[in-house]
Design an enzyme around this catalytic site. Structure first.
Site, mmCIF file in Angstrom:
data_model
loop_
_atom_site.group_PDB
_atom_site.id
_atom_site.type_symbol
_atom_site.label_atom_id
_atom_site.label_comp_id
_atom_site.label_asym_id
_atom_site.label_seq_id
_atom_site.Cartn_x
_atom_site.Cartn_y
_atom_site.Cartn_z
ATOM 1 N N HIS A 115 -21.179 -25.341 -20.478
ATOM 2 C CA HIS A 115 -21.458 -23.957 -20.848
ATOM 3 C C HIS A 115 -22.046 -23.925 -22.257
ATOM 4 O O HIS A 115 -21.623 -24.687 -23.131
ATOM 5 C CB HIS A 115 -20.170 -23.137 -20.779
ATOM 6 C CG HIS A 115 -20.394 -21.659 -20.867
ATOM 7 N ND1 HIS A 115 -20.702 -21.048 -22.058
ATOM 8 C CD2 HIS A 115 -20.390 -20.691 -19.919
ATOM 9 C CE1 HIS A 115 -20.876 -19.750 -21.831
ATOM 10 N NE2 HIS A 115 -20.690 -19.512 -20.543
ATOM 11 N N ARG B 169 -24.942 -20.779 -18.442
ATOM 12 C CA ARG B 169 -24.777 -21.947 -17.575
ATOM 13 C C ARG B 169 -25.685 -21.820 -16.363
ATOM 14 O O ARG B 169 -26.221 -20.732 -16.088
ATOM 15 C CB ARG B 169 -23.320 -22.127 -17.151
ATOM 16 C CG ARG B 169 -22.638 -20.846 -16.743
ATOM 17 C CD ARG B 169 -21.149 -21.068 -16.529
ATOM 18 N NE ARG B 169 -20.461 -19.808 -16.533
ATOM 19 C CZ ARG B 169 -19.455 -19.483 -15.719
ATOM 20 N NH1 ARG B 169 -19.037 -20.351 -14.837
ATOM 21 N NH2 ARG B 169 -18.882 -18.313 -15.805
ATOM 22 N N LYS C 56 -26.769 -18.697 -13.827
ATOM 23 C CA LYS C 56 -26.207 -17.426 -14.270
ATOM 24 C C LYS C 56 -27.282 -16.612 -14.979
ATOM 25 O O LYS C 56 -28.428 -17.032 -15.095
ATOM 26 C CB LYS C 56 -24.957 -17.669 -15.114
ATOM 27 C CG LYS C 56 -23.901 -18.414 -14.299
ATOM 28 C CD LYS C 56 -22.533 -17.819 -14.213
ATOM 29 C CE LYS C 56 -22.375 -16.376 -14.015
ATOM 30 N NZ LYS C 56 -20.934 -16.001 -14.064
ATOM 31 N N ASP D 83 -28.418 -13.589 -21.247
ATOM 32 C CA ASP D 83 -27.544 -12.737 -22.055
ATOM 33 C C ASP D 83 -27.942 -12.942 -23.521
ATOM 34 O O ASP D 83 -28.064 -14.086 -23.978
ATOM 35 C CB ASP D 83 -26.082 -13.153 -21.806
ATOM 36 C CG ASP D 83 -25.069 -12.357 -22.626
ATOM 37 O OD1 ASP D 83 -25.457 -11.722 -23.635
ATOM 38 O OD2 ASP D 83 -23.884 -12.400 -22.269
ATOM 39 N N CYS E 194 -26.403 -12.865 -26.242
ATOM 40 C CA CYS E 194 -25.553 -13.655 -27.148
ATOM 41 C C CYS E 194 -25.887 -15.146 -27.083
ATOM 42 O O CYS E 194 -25.700 -15.880 -28.059
ATOM 43 C CB CYS E 194 -24.069 -13.404 -26.903
ATOM 44 S SG CYS E 194 -23.452 -13.982 -25.318
ATOM 45 N N TYR E 195 -26.439 -15.598 -25.936
ATOM 46 C CA TYR E 195 -26.831 -17.014 -25.848
ATOM 47 C C TYR E 195 -28.111 -17.295 -26.620
ATOM 48 O O TYR E 195 -28.539 -18.452 -26.693
ATOM 49 C CB TYR E 195 -26.960 -17.460 -24.383
ATOM 50 C CG TYR E 195 -25.672 -17.294 -23.606
ATOM 51 C CD1 TYR E 195 -24.476 -17.810 -24.106
ATOM 52 C CD2 TYR E 195 -25.629 -16.584 -22.411
ATOM 53 C CE1 TYR E 195 -23.283 -17.639 -23.420
ATOM 54 C CE2 TYR E 195 -24.443 -16.415 -21.714
ATOM 55 C CZ TYR E 195 -23.274 -16.936 -22.227
ATOM 56 O OH TYR E 195 -22.097 -16.760 -21.558
ATOM 57 N N ASP F 197 -26.505 -7.407 -24.721
ATOM 58 C CA ASP F 197 -26.618 -8.526 -23.775
ATOM 59 C C ASP F 197 -27.967 -8.484 -23.033
ATOM 60 O O ASP F 197 -28.764 -9.419 -23.074
ATOM 61 C CB ASP F 197 -25.385 -8.389 -22.842
ATOM 62 C CG ASP F 197 -25.440 -9.128 -21.536
ATOM 63 O OD1 ASP F 197 -26.510 -9.597 -21.137
ATOM 64 O OD2 ASP F 197 -24.384 -9.211 -20.875
ATOM 65 N N ASP G 160 -22.315 -3.823 -28.987
ATOM 66 C CA ASP G 160 -21.068 -4.230 -29.639
ATOM 67 C C ASP G 160 -21.427 -5.175 -30.790
ATOM 68 O O ASP G 160 -22.564 -5.644 -30.869
ATOM 69 C CB ASP G 160 -20.102 -4.889 -28.632
ATOM 70 C CG ASP G 160 -20.695 -6.126 -27.997
ATOM 71 O OD1 ASP G 160 -20.897 -7.121 -28.711
ATOM 72 O OD2 ASP G 160 -20.996 -6.099 -26.784
ATOM 73 N N HIS H 124 -22.444 -8.975 -29.767
ATOM 74 C CA HIS H 124 -23.828 -9.178 -29.340
ATOM 75 C C HIS H 124 -24.823 -8.912 -30.469
ATOM 76 O O HIS H 124 -25.860 -9.563 -30.550
ATOM 77 C CB HIS H 124 -24.136 -8.351 -28.077
ATOM 78 C CG HIS H 124 -23.543 -8.966 -26.848
ATOM 79 N ND1 HIS H 124 -22.289 -8.617 -26.383
ATOM 80 C CD2 HIS H 124 -23.999 -9.953 -26.027
ATOM 81 C CE1 HIS H 124 -22.009 -9.363 -25.317
ATOM 82 N NE2 HIS H 124 -23.021 -10.169 -25.080
#
Ligand code: FPP
Ligand code: K
Ligand code: ZN
Length: 429
Positions: free
Chosen positions: A232, A275, A278, A281, A283-284, A333, A340, A343
């Site tokens: 991940h 991962r 998926k 997003d 945040c990645y 995201d 938030d 993020h």
């Protein structure tokens, strides 16, 4: 080269499900449609195409959102009562990336709050009277580094901090997140990052750490939370950054790791997934793209000079700027999600990574290794420097401050804290 100025029509970059639709592939397609809707106004084959130069990071709204957070949170925030140092770190780091100066009042509030939150047995929990936790300790130390004054640094009791870090350490080189808590790679990163910043990186703290992280690299090439678990991006960043502190990158299978990390950038969206199979997003943008400065440094050491980071820096910026900015401030995201501070922090951190080339000064590292005990790797954190190269998508004012690739605070914040603790304190307590 980005998605928007490419030669391939955007629609052709859509995900292909091999004729075997599943819930996962439906969700992927839905996500792509929502991203396409944001990209279409700028698409190369759009007759009324808007200029990419006009894409702006909305500083004013993001700063207002972050300042509202500092002023106080509503009742909804009670769920975050165990994460107060995290909230401070996410907001502080976001403001620092946006180059907002911290006034004396804010520094004074920071000093008194973190003095109050520090536990007599060392480290930080979620707030008053909560059990010390490695993740909130990491957030607290980073927050104090961002505050960046002598008074802020002096809040830290290094003696009890060290005792706390050692009490989390396990014989196999892993760390529990808190007393009786779970063991995973986040613990390795949080403990070692804090120790590297505060000159506590002793041989007894680092013993067997490399071996534990090696065992968590999976057959896919990425790193999982714990040996035997799925790779991940969140844990992969933690593993890489910890290895960089330990000088242990060469102990990983770097080829497979690089392939896995590069494979997490999405073809159409340009952002990263956490991962395999998926969704993208925001945040990645950090947990994913943040791997590449460390990978570039390691590939430079082993294979010679590297041209650039091995991901599409423009495509990631396009995703963040067009899909992750919330209308009323803060970052998200993906389209349709609400804002938030987590993020906001990691979208901005990822944007900074994509904009600036940060290199490791290997020549200086070798020179230093003649005079400094290199088994104690804290000095390595000083050797990351910003190259003048940058890639800014959209308005030139979108440029953020440059991030330290290991600690995820600005280079300035990391340097100043490291200098303070290495120049004024001994490793031995
Ligand atoms: C999967 O969630 C993700 C996690 C369980 C945690 C990921 C770890 C990090 C972000 C790193 C944390 C780092 C520190 C320093 C504490 P999911 O299944 O909802 O998300 P996914 O679908 O994107 O995998
Ligand atoms: K990662
Ligand atoms: Zn996320």
């Amino acid at each position: 080269m980005g998605v928007l100025d490419g030669l391939t029509p955007l629609q052709n970059l859509r995900f292909k499900d091999d004729g075997l639709p599943t819930d996962t592939s439906f969700e992927q397609k839905r996500t792509e449609e929502s991203v396409l809707a944001k990209f279409i106004p700028y698409a190369p084959n759009n007759k009324n195409k808007l200029p990419i130069d006009g894409i702006e990071l909305n500083h004013r709204k993001h700063i207002a959102y972050l300042k509202r957070g500092l002023a106080g949170l509503g009742k909804w925030a009670s769920v975050l009562d165990a994460s107060k140092p995290w909230l401070v770190y996410w907001i502080f780091h976001s403001l620092d990336l946006l180059e907002v100066p911290f006034d004396d009042d804010l520094i004074a509030r920071t000093v008194s709050t973190f003095t109050k939150w520090q536990l007599p047995t060392g480290g930080y929990g979620g707030g008053n009277d909560q059990l010390a936790h490695l993740a909130t300790t990491y957030a607290a130390v980073n927050s104090l580094a961002i505050a960046g004054t002598k008074e802020a640094y002096d809040v830290l009791n290094r003696e009890t901090l060290y005792q706390f870090l050692m009490s989390m350490k396990q014989p196999d080189g892993s760390f529990t997140m808190h007393k009786g808590g779970e063991i995973d790679i986040r613990g390795s990163y949080c403990a070692l990052s804090v120790a590297a910043l505060t000159n506590l990186l002793t041989p007894e703290l680092t013993e067997n750490c490399i071996e534990f992280i090696c065992k968590a690299q999976t057959y896919e090439g990425g790193i999982g939370p714990y040996p035997g678990k799925e790779a991940h991006n969140g844990y992969t960043f933690c593993g890489l950054a910890a290895m960089e502190i330990l000088g242990g990158m060469s102990r990983l299978n770097v080829d497979k790791l690089t392939g896995w990390c590069a494979g997490r950038q999405m073809g159409l969206e340009g952002g990263f997934q956490g991962r395999t199979n998926k969704l993208v997003d925001g945040c990645y943008s950090f947990w994913g793209a943040g791997d590449f400065p460390i990978l570039k440094a390691e590939l430079t050491r082993t294979a010679g000079p590297q041209e650039d980071y091995l991901f599409d820096r423009e495509a990631l910026q396009e995703y963040i700027l067009l899909c992750c900015q919330a209308e009323y401030g803060g970052l998200i995201d993906k389209p349709g999600k609400s804002t938030d501070f987590y993020h906001t922090c990691y979208c901005l951190s990822g944007l900074s990574v994509a904009q600036h080339t940060i290199d490791f000064d290997d020549a200086m590292a070798q020179q230093l290794s003649a005079t400094v005990d290199t088994s104690q790797g804290g000095y390595r954190s000083l050797l990351w420097f910003r190259k003048n190269e940058y890639v800014i998508v959209g308005d030139i004012n979108n440029s953020l401050a440059a991030c330290h690739p290991v600690h995820n605070i600005t280079l300035r914040a990391a340097r100043d804290m490291i200098h303070y603790f290495y120049d004024t304190q001994d490793l031995a307590l």
